[in-house]
Design a protein around this motif. Structure first.
Motif, PDB file in Angstrom:
ATOM      1  N   SER A 111      -2.912 -10.728  -7.733  1.00 50.72           N
ATOM      2  CA  SER A 111      -4.202 -10.140  -7.373  1.00 50.72           C
ATOM      3  C   SER A 111      -5.338 -11.068  -7.769  1.00 50.72           C
ATOM      4  O   SER A 111      -5.261 -11.747  -8.802  1.00 50.72           O
ATOM      5  CB  SER A 111      -4.397  -8.797  -8.087  1.00 50.72           C
ATOM      6  OG  SER A 111      -3.428  -7.881  -7.677  1.00 50.72           O
ATOM      7  N   TYR A 112      -6.384 -11.047  -6.973  1.00 50.95           N
ATOM      8  CA  TYR A 112      -7.575 -11.822  -7.299  1.00 50.95           C
ATOM      9  C   TYR A 112      -8.262 -11.164  -8.498  1.00 50.95           C
ATOM     10  O   TYR A 112      -8.337  -9.940  -8.587  1.00 50.95           O
ATOM     11  CB  TYR A 112      -8.519 -11.881  -6.084  1.00 50.95           C
ATOM     12  CG  TYR A 112      -9.656 -12.845  -6.292  1.00 50.95           C
ATOM     13  CD1 TYR A 112      -9.422 -14.209  -6.351  1.00 50.95           C
ATOM     14  CD2 TYR A 112     -10.949 -12.388  -6.464  1.00 50.95           C
ATOM     15  CE1 TYR A 112     -10.467 -15.108  -6.565  1.00 50.95           C
ATOM     16  CE2 TYR A 112     -12.001 -13.273  -6.675  1.00 50.95           C
ATOM     17  CZ  TYR A 112     -11.746 -14.628  -6.727  1.00 50.95           C
ATOM     18  OH  TYR A 112     -12.769 -15.514  -6.954  1.00 50.95           O
ATOM     19  N   PHE A 120     -11.314  -7.972 -12.734  1.00 48.94           N
ATOM     20  CA  PHE A 120     -10.044  -7.263 -12.624  1.00 48.94           C
ATOM     21  C   PHE A 120      -8.995  -8.169 -13.264  1.00 48.94           C
ATOM     22  O   PHE A 120      -8.410  -9.024 -12.600  1.00 48.94           O
ATOM     23  CB  PHE A 120      -9.721  -6.994 -11.142  1.00 48.94           C
ATOM     24  CG  PHE A 120      -8.488  -6.158 -10.923  1.00 48.94           C
ATOM     25  CD1 PHE A 120      -8.533  -4.790 -11.072  1.00 48.94           C
ATOM     26  CD2 PHE A 120      -7.290  -6.751 -10.556  1.00 48.94           C
ATOM     27  CE1 PHE A 120      -7.401  -4.013 -10.852  1.00 48.94           C
ATOM     28  CE2 PHE A 120      -6.156  -5.987 -10.336  1.00 48.94           C
ATOM     29  CZ  PHE A 120      -6.216  -4.617 -10.485  1.00 48.94           C
ATOM     30  N   ILE A 138      -5.379  -1.371  -1.208  1.00 46.06           N
ATOM     31  CA  ILE A 138      -5.570  -2.454  -2.178  1.00 46.06           C
ATOM     32  C   ILE A 138      -6.314  -3.573  -1.462  1.00 46.06           C
ATOM     33  O   ILE A 138      -5.966  -3.928  -0.341  1.00 46.06           O
ATOM     34  CB  ILE A 138      -4.233  -2.918  -2.784  1.00 46.06           C
ATOM     35  CG1 ILE A 138      -4.456  -3.931  -3.882  1.00 46.06           C
ATOM     36  CG2 ILE A 138      -3.290  -3.402  -1.733  1.00 46.06           C
ATOM     37  CD1 ILE A 138      -3.264  -4.162  -4.768  1.00 46.06           C
ATOM     38  N   ASN A 139      -7.362  -4.077  -2.111  1.00 49.66           N
ATOM     39  CA  ASN A 139      -8.205  -5.046  -1.405  1.00 49.66           C
ATOM     40  C   ASN A 139      -8.317  -6.404  -2.101  1.00 49.66           C
ATOM     41  O   ASN A 139      -9.091  -7.237  -1.657  1.00 49.66           O
ATOM     42  CB  ASN A 139      -9.604  -4.465  -1.169  1.00 49.66           C
ATOM     43  CG  ASN A 139     -10.334  -4.174  -2.464  1.00 49.66           C
ATOM     44  OD1 ASN A 139      -9.851  -4.456  -3.556  1.00 49.66           O
ATOM     45  ND2 ASN A 139     -11.515  -3.596  -2.345  1.00 49.66           N
ATOM     46  N   ASN A 140      -7.561  -6.623  -3.168  1.00 50.15           N
ATOM     47  CA  ASN A 140      -7.692  -7.919  -3.837  1.00 50.15           C
ATOM     48  C   ASN A 140      -6.362  -8.644  -3.991  1.00 50.15           C
ATOM     49  O   ASN A 140      -6.238  -9.564  -4.783  1.00 50.15           O
ATOM     50  CB  ASN A 140      -8.373  -7.746  -5.203  1.00 50.15           C
ATOM     51  CG  ASN A 140      -7.527  -6.972  -6.198  1.00 50.15           C
ATOM     52  OD1 ASN A 140      -6.775  -6.083  -5.824  1.00 50.15           O
ATOM     53  ND2 ASN A 140      -7.671  -7.300  -7.460  1.00 50.15           N
ATOM     54  N   GLN A 178       0.824  -1.203   0.000  1.00 51.32           N
ATOM     55  CA  GLN A 178       0.000   0.000   0.000  1.00 51.32           C
ATOM     56  C   GLN A 178       0.864   1.260   0.000  1.00 51.32           C
ATOM     57  O   GLN A 178       0.541   2.239  -0.657  1.00 51.32           O
ATOM     58  CB  GLN A 178      -0.978  -0.025   1.171  1.00 51.32           C
ATOM     59  CG  GLN A 178      -2.048  -1.077   0.951  1.00 51.32           C
ATOM     60  CD  GLN A 178      -3.023  -1.241   2.095  1.00 51.32           C
ATOM     61  OE1 GLN A 178      -2.852  -0.685   3.166  1.00 51.32           O
ATOM     62  NE2 GLN A 178      -4.051  -2.028   1.864  1.00 51.32           N
ATOM     63  N   ARG A 210     -12.484  -7.581  -8.376  1.00 48.01           N
ATOM     64  CA  ARG A 210     -12.261  -6.528  -7.383  1.00 48.01           C
ATOM     65  C   ARG A 210     -13.540  -5.718  -7.275  1.00 48.01           C
ATOM     66  O   ARG A 210     -14.071  -5.248  -8.274  1.00 48.01           O
ATOM     67  CB  ARG A 210     -11.097  -5.639  -7.791  1.00 48.01           C
ATOM     68  CG  ARG A 210     -10.797  -4.563  -6.753  1.00 48.01           C
ATOM     69  CD  ARG A 210      -9.552  -3.787  -7.055  1.00 48.01           C
ATOM     70  NE  ARG A 210      -9.787  -2.903  -8.188  1.00 48.01           N
ATOM     71  CZ  ARG A 210      -8.871  -2.097  -8.690  1.00 48.01           C
ATOM     72  NH1 ARG A 210      -7.661  -2.089  -8.200  1.00 48.01           N
ATOM     73  NH2 ARG A 210      -9.156  -1.316  -9.700  1.00 48.01           N
ATOM     74  N   ASN A 211     -14.017  -5.594  -6.058  1.00 47.04           N
ATOM     75  CA  ASN A 211     -15.248  -4.828  -5.790  1.00 47.04           C
ATOM     76  C   ASN A 211     -16.417  -5.305  -6.650  1.00 47.04           C
ATOM     77  O   ASN A 211     -17.193  -4.507  -7.172  1.00 47.04           O
ATOM     78  CB  ASN A 211     -15.001  -3.328  -5.975  1.00 47.04           C
ATOM     79  CG  ASN A 211     -13.913  -2.809  -5.064  1.00 47.04           C
ATOM     80  OD1 ASN A 211     -13.739  -3.296  -3.948  1.00 47.04           O
ATOM     81  ND2 ASN A 211     -13.156  -1.841  -5.543  1.00 47.04           N
ATOM     82  N   ASP A 238     -17.512 -16.704  -8.103  1.00 44.68           N
ATOM     83  CA  ASP A 238     -17.089 -15.730  -9.111  1.00 44.68           C
ATOM     84  C   ASP A 238     -16.940 -16.325 -10.512  1.00 44.68           C
ATOM     85  O   ASP A 238     -16.542 -15.620 -11.438  1.00 44.68           O
ATOM     86  CB  ASP A 238     -15.768 -15.073  -8.685  1.00 44.68           C
ATOM     87  CG  ASP A 238     -15.942 -14.208  -7.450  1.00 44.68           C
ATOM     88  OD1 ASP A 238     -16.997 -13.555  -7.333  1.00 44.68           O
ATOM     89  OD2 ASP A 238     -15.020 -14.186  -6.611  1.00 44.68           O
ATOM     90  N   TYR A 264       0.917  -7.718 -10.648  1.00 36.57           N
ATOM     91  CA  TYR A 264       1.029  -6.265 -10.564  1.00 36.57           C
ATOM     92  C   TYR A 264       2.417  -5.913 -10.049  1.00 36.57           C
ATOM     93  O   TYR A 264       2.850  -6.403  -9.006  1.00 36.57           O
ATOM     94  CB  TYR A 264      -0.052  -5.743  -9.603  1.00 36.57           C
ATOM     95  CG  TYR A 264      -0.491  -4.348  -9.879  1.00 36.57           C
ATOM     96  CD1 TYR A 264      -1.553  -4.085 -10.737  1.00 36.57           C
ATOM     97  CD2 TYR A 264       0.158  -3.270  -9.289  1.00 36.57           C
ATOM     98  CE1 TYR A 264      -1.967  -2.784 -10.992  1.00 36.57           C
ATOM     99  CE2 TYR A 264      -0.247  -1.970  -9.540  1.00 36.57           C
ATOM    100  CZ  TYR A 264      -1.303  -1.736 -10.393  1.00 36.57           C
ATOM    101  OH  TYR A 264      -1.698  -0.445 -10.634  1.00 36.57           O
TER     102      TYR A 264
END
Length: 170
Positions: free
Chosen positions: A40-41, A49, A20-22, A13, A44-45, A109, A54
């Motif tokens: 990353s998953y 994504f 960052i949340n994923n 972060q 996202r939200n 998902d 990354y």
């Protein structure tokens, strides 16, 4: 796969300058022990994504940005058009990312699978185009055989900073 540590999350972060949340895991660390590439998953939200790898290392982000400023995106697009072996390897890199991305999806998902299997790394739809060199370097450093990522890495003389300062005081 084990959960990302709170320390790594704080460093990431700080590196990115935002929440960052994923993030799932760190794929590569520098010699100072700080994240360079994260996984990353692919959702996202609540929406797709497609960027699963990354680049977070501020030093490498700057180095890659310099290459982009020198016109390397266009140079790679020309190489894709002129070199069929390179083009095939580039497409295969996209397919590897797609497969890895789909394998990450949790059952709830999988409704996004159709969309996520139709785009390459970073959401690229046309595999003759290059969106961003950072994406390709991240894929390469995460273990994807990405010919653009490899060439970008080879073009960077100084592979990491001198101080490991991006992780300081977290």
């Amino acid at each position: 796969m084990e959960r990302i540590s709170d320390k790594d999350l704080k460093v990431i972060q700080k590196q990115l300058g935002r929440e960052i949340n994923n993030v799932i895991a760190v794929c590569k660390y520098c010699s100072y022990g700080f994240p360079v590439v994260i996984l990353s998953y692919p959702i996202r939200n609540g929406t797709p994504f497609p960027t699963i790898h990354y680049l977070t290392c501020p030093h490498l982000v700057k180095e890659v940005s310099r290459l982009e400023e020198k016109g390397y995106i266009s140079k790679f697009e020309i190489k894709i058009k002129e070199d069929s072996e390179f083009s095939r390897a580039y497409e295969n890199a996209h397919f590897s990312v797609i497969q890895k991305r789909l394998n990450l999806l949790m059952e709830e998902d999988k409704k996004w699978a159709k969309h996520l299997e139709s785009v390459g790394t970073g959401g690229i739809k046309d595999f003759k185009n290059v969106k961003c060199l950072h994406l390709h370097l991240a894929d390469y450093l995460a273990g994807i055989e990405n010919p653009i990522g490899k060439e970008v890495y080879d073009l960077i003389e100084k592979k990491e900073c001198d101080t490991g300062g991006c992780g300081g005081e977290v």
